[in-house]
Design a protein around this motif. Structure first.
Motif, PDB file in Angstrom:
ATOM      1  N   PHE A  68       0.968  -1.389  -0.089  1.00  0.00           N
ATOM      2  CA  PHE A  68       0.021  -0.023   0.135  1.00  0.00           C
ATOM      3  C   PHE A  68       0.885   1.289   0.029  1.00  0.00           C
ATOM      4  CE2 PHE A  68      -2.207  -3.330   2.102  1.00  0.00           C
ATOM      5  CZ  PHE A  68      -3.651  -3.262   1.660  1.00  0.00           C
ATOM      6  N   ASP A  69       1.051   1.867  -1.137  1.00  0.00           N
ATOM      7  CA  ASP A  69       1.900   3.176  -1.130  1.00  0.00           C
ATOM      8  C   ASP A  69       3.103   2.930  -0.813  1.00  0.00           C
ATOM      9  OD1 ASP A  69      -0.404   4.775  -2.417  1.00  0.00           O
ATOM     10  OD2 ASP A  69      -0.982   5.424  -0.341  1.00  0.00           O
TER      11      ASP A  69
ATOM     12  N   ARG B 164      -7.763  -0.493   6.985  1.00  0.00           N
ATOM     13  CA  ARG B 164      -6.927  -0.087   7.557  1.00  0.00           C
ATOM     14  C   ARG B 164      -5.821   0.301   6.895  1.00  0.00           C
ATOM     15  NH1 ARG B 164      -8.435  -3.975  11.683  1.00  0.00           N
ATOM     16  NH2 ARG B 164     -10.130  -3.042  12.919  1.00  0.00           N
ATOM     17  N   GLN B 165      -5.353  -0.535   5.882  1.00  0.00           N
ATOM     18  CA  GLN B 165      -3.891  -0.219   5.352  1.00  0.00           C
ATOM     19  C   GLN B 165      -4.405   0.622   3.907  1.00  0.00           C
ATOM     20  OE1 GLN B 165      -1.376  -1.962   6.711  1.00  0.00           O
ATOM     21  NE2 GLN B 165      -2.948  -2.871   7.928  1.00  0.00           N
ATOM     22  N   VAL B 166      -5.282   0.765   3.513  1.00  0.00           N
ATOM     23  CA  VAL B 166      -5.666   1.783   2.503  1.00  0.00           C
ATOM     24  C   VAL B 166      -5.664   3.044   2.714  1.00  0.00           C
ATOM     25  CG1 VAL B 166      -7.588   2.622   0.789  1.00  0.00           C
ATOM     26  CG2 VAL B 166      -7.101   0.023   0.996  1.00  0.00           C
ATOM     27  N   ASP B 167      -6.146   3.514   4.073  1.00  0.00           N
ATOM     28  CA  ASP B 167      -6.266   4.731   4.396  1.00  0.00           C
ATOM     29  C   ASP B 167      -6.457   4.852   5.872  1.00  0.00           C
ATOM     30  OD1 ASP B 167      -6.754   7.406   4.988  1.00  0.00           O
ATOM     31  OD2 ASP B 167      -8.373   7.654   3.433  1.00  0.00           O
TER      32      ASP B 167
ATOM     33  N   SER C 165      -6.578   7.221   7.810  1.00  0.00           N
ATOM     34  CA  SER C 165      -7.182   8.536   8.288  1.00  0.00           C
ATOM     35  C   SER C 165      -8.671   8.422   8.238  1.00  0.00           C
ATOM     36  CB  SER C 165      -6.554   9.693   7.682  1.00  0.00           C
ATOM     37  OG  SER C 165      -6.719   9.774   6.430  1.00  0.00           O
ATOM     38  N   THR C 166      -9.188   7.583   7.387  1.00  0.00           N
ATOM     39  CA  THR C 166     -10.584   7.444   7.228  1.00  0.00           C
ATOM     40  C   THR C 166     -11.156   6.496   7.755  1.00  0.00           C
ATOM     41  OG1 THR C 166     -10.160   8.286   4.999  1.00  0.00           O
ATOM     42  CG2 THR C 166     -12.392   7.238   5.111  1.00  0.00           C
TER      43      THR C 166
ATOM     44  N   VAL D  61     -14.113   3.620   4.366  1.00  0.00           N
ATOM     45  CA  VAL D  61     -13.272   3.011   3.373  1.00  0.00           C
ATOM     46  C   VAL D  61     -13.908   1.699   2.691  1.00  0.00           C
ATOM     47  CG1 VAL D  61     -11.019   1.825   3.217  1.00  0.00           C
ATOM     48  CG2 VAL D  61     -11.140   3.759   4.484  1.00  0.00           C
TER      49      VAL D  61
END
Length: 186
Positions: free
Chosen positions: A99-100, A126-129, A131-132, A137
């Motif tokens: 992820f990134d 949780r891995q994708v974002d 803060s959201t 998500v």
């Protein structure tokens, strides 16, 4: 005292003379060092042949070393499949994802299929974002995917109940009630 007929005569071979003790001339004896001899009961030795050392025993062959295991994608996948198969849980996953630029791993096993699925989805969200909120998500991922999702009718009934609407309200009123900041939670 005179020797009688029953007494042994020293000359009858019971007592050896120094000449008789000299074994260096015997065909069954070979001198290997000063005062050291090899005596063979069966084989005559050739005293003119210099003594030879005994041949070295045949060396035992060294075992072939086990080859180093190859560490590649196929080996890792095979190992993961074997360890997952050897477990006594009915469901599970083992995921490595990027992820990134950050690599993350997660493994989960359970006899409860919902627990395994939920764990995978929450971990992924949780891995994708970070803060959201996870629920948002997951909603975005599902709504933006090309996979149509069917919700059971019970989910729609629960949505109507939590929105505060009654059976007399219109669909427009239901939509207005669920378009709040938090979105729709099914």
């Amino acid at each position: 005292m005179s020797e009688g007929p029953d007494e042994p005569n020293p000359e009858d071979g019971k007592i050896l003379s120094p000449e008789e003790l000299d074994i260096s001339d015997d065909d069954h004896v070979e001198q290997i060092d000063e005062g050291r001899y090899v005596v063979s009961p069966d084989v005559r030795t050739d005293s003119t042949t210099p003594s030879r050392p005994a041949p070295d025993p045949t060396p035992e062959p060294e075992p072939t070393p086990e080859p180093e295991p190859t560490l590649d994608d196929a080996t890792v996948h095979e190992w993961l499949a074997e360890t997952m198969d050897e477990g006594n849980s009915r469901y599970g996953f083992d995921v490595t994802a990027k992820f990134d630029g950050t690599v993350s791993q997660q493994r989960m096993v359970s006899n409860d299929i919902i627990t395994v699925f939920e764990s995978l989805m929450l971990w992924y969200a949780r891995q994708v974002d970070g803060s959201t909120p996870v629920e948002e998500v997951l909603g975005i991922l599902l709504s933006e995917s090309n996979v149509p999702v069917r919700y059971p009718p019970e989910s729609l009934r629960e949505l109507v109940k939590t929105s505060g609407c009654s059976p007399d309200d219109s669909i427009a009123e239901l939509l207005a009630a669920v378009e709040g900041e938090d979105g729709v939670q099914l």
